[in-house]
Scaffold this active site. Sequence first.
Site: not given
Ligand SMILES: O=C(CCC(O)(O)[C@H](Cc1ccccc1)NC(=O)c1ccccc1)N[C@@H](Cc1c[nH]c2ccccc12)C(=O)O
Ligand SMILES: [Zn+2]
Length: 599
Positions: A151, A190, A318-319, A348-349, A352, A376, A452, A480, A490
Amino acid sequence: LVLDEAAAITYLEEYDRLAADMSYQYAEAAWKYETNITEETLANMTEWSLKRSDFNYREAKNASRFDLSKINNQNISRLLRKVMDIGTAAFPDTVKLEKISDLEGEMTSIYSRARGCLNTTTCLPLEPDLVDIIANSRNYAELTAAWKGWRDASGRNIKKLYPEYVSLLNEAITFEGKYKDMGDYYRSSYESPTFENDVKALFLELAPLYENLHAYVRRRLKEHYGADKFPSTGHIPAHILGNMWAQDWTNIYDLVAPYPDKRTVDITKALIDQNYTIIRMYKVAEDFFSSIGLYKMPHLFWEKSLLVKPVNREVVCHASAWDFSNKRDFRIKQCTALTEEHLLTVHHEMGHIIYYLAYKDLPYLYREGANPGFHEGMADIVTLSFQTPEHMKKIGLLDAIPGQNDTEGDINFLFRMALSKAAFLPFGYLVDQWRWSVFRGETKPERYNEKWWDLRCDFQGIYPPVERSNADFDPGAKYHIPGGTPYISYFVSFVAQFQWHKALCKVANIAGPLHRCDIYSNTIAGARLNDMLKMGSSRPWGEAMLKITSGTSGQTDKLSVAPLLEYFDPLIKWLQENNKKYNEILGWDKKNCPNFLSP
Ligand SMILES: O=C(CCC(O)(O)[C@H](Cc1ccccc1)NC(=O)c1ccccc1)N[C@@H](Cc1c[nH]c2ccccc12)C(=O)O
Ligand SMILES: [Zn+2]
């Protein structure tokens, strides 16, 4: 000048080609930056961000020539409205737009390059080092150092940029007069005036599940770390839950399992023992999706994705999953490591990417999730099948599975699923509660961190292990926030994915309890899911929800927590009984947060 539908169709065909091409150019620039963070690649991305905004601005003007009241075809009017829904790009002050892009790039660079210091000599990146310490260390002091170090290196350095970022976004988004603030714009995807209240109601319905899990985990952690770490307010220290943000508690399963496992459900160990390669993790995920009749990864995916953290340059770890808008080029960027958590993130990825592939032949404007939460949700839904003991055994990552009447094994499994799917709910809900209050101006910069922790203490029932003040900026320590990426998606996903799982298991005629259902190789389930995916954002999302749930007992066009609560019902009963047996007081003092000092 009123132009008729035929002219609108001609215009939209031209727009489709130009917009896809502009989107490709921007994605390439963003990819170059995220896979090689330098001043030059950041500047190039900002340049393309401005070009894209300018393109959207000009096309919105062109589309406004059409008189929507004279367009009867709903599809054409929906497309024209999407051309004109350009968010901050409607703001003519390109200097300020450039500043917004610069700030977001700067904050993401700080976040992605930050190294948290454990002491004066050891400073480590978030992935994989600090994530691994928080996941695996059981040493309270070491956990505290990693939690605070991260942090100090991320949030504290992002803090100075965030207020201007907020005010510029609000100035840009309110220019046209369509939106009250940036949060209003985020929620507009939405397409529902009651969305904010709807998610609040869903969250309240889920509170009892979370409170029972929280009370049980708190008691077990107290046994391990000592009662002195647990204040009378009922809060749990934020850094001993196995995750840097306390959003997924799976990593402490070994500490808190209801029936200490006869066999450890340790997928990470199995991956290592079986000499899994990173590529094999992606092949396993691809096999799941193709087994239900969905899609295999196009060859460009394997050629262009970035699946391993490079050693010689800075990247955004970050994925994320990328659509290059040319129907062929789809990529994942992930600093993949050989852990169970990463194997789930791989699924997860790739979820998408599957959504991208399902709607790739739609008009460009419809190549989105029915709403962001649906994207998501699609990303996550296969993990509900993939993680079942049956499936884990099928692919050889688990040796024994709990028998049908092995209630202890069943409770262990449900409990482990709750450590991710239930523990996440308050966090998935609160991140945008904070952000919306900031965009509304209710939370000023002087109180960013106080708000927060008010929310973290109130909704998650956790408290900071070291004193926090408004000199810190802990929201900035979550990707994020500096990344400007929505988060309520999410929360919506975690509700919707259980509705879909229940519906798919039903139409696939898979008997047995919901939590043991595995849709692997079931093409009926895959076809039903695909029918929804192929809709993209061509229809309001209620129709997409209906597409999946129609003909089942959960048929609806709304979000509902009933399937999620049904899935966890045996566990909820077990937790209630166990908490009663130990006279556990459910919940915590929601208005009194230990360790926050508002100077
Ligand atoms: O951030 C992510 C995974 C990354 C993502 O795949 O959601 C990614 C995030 C992102 C969005 C926009 C720009 C850059 C990164 N979202 C996407 O790649 C994505 C693809 C298509 C449409 C919308 C988002 N998960 C979140 C929450 C989460 C959801 N399912 C989980 C399972 C286990 C742990 C965490 C999570 C986190 O890590 O806090
Ligand atoms: Zn995602």
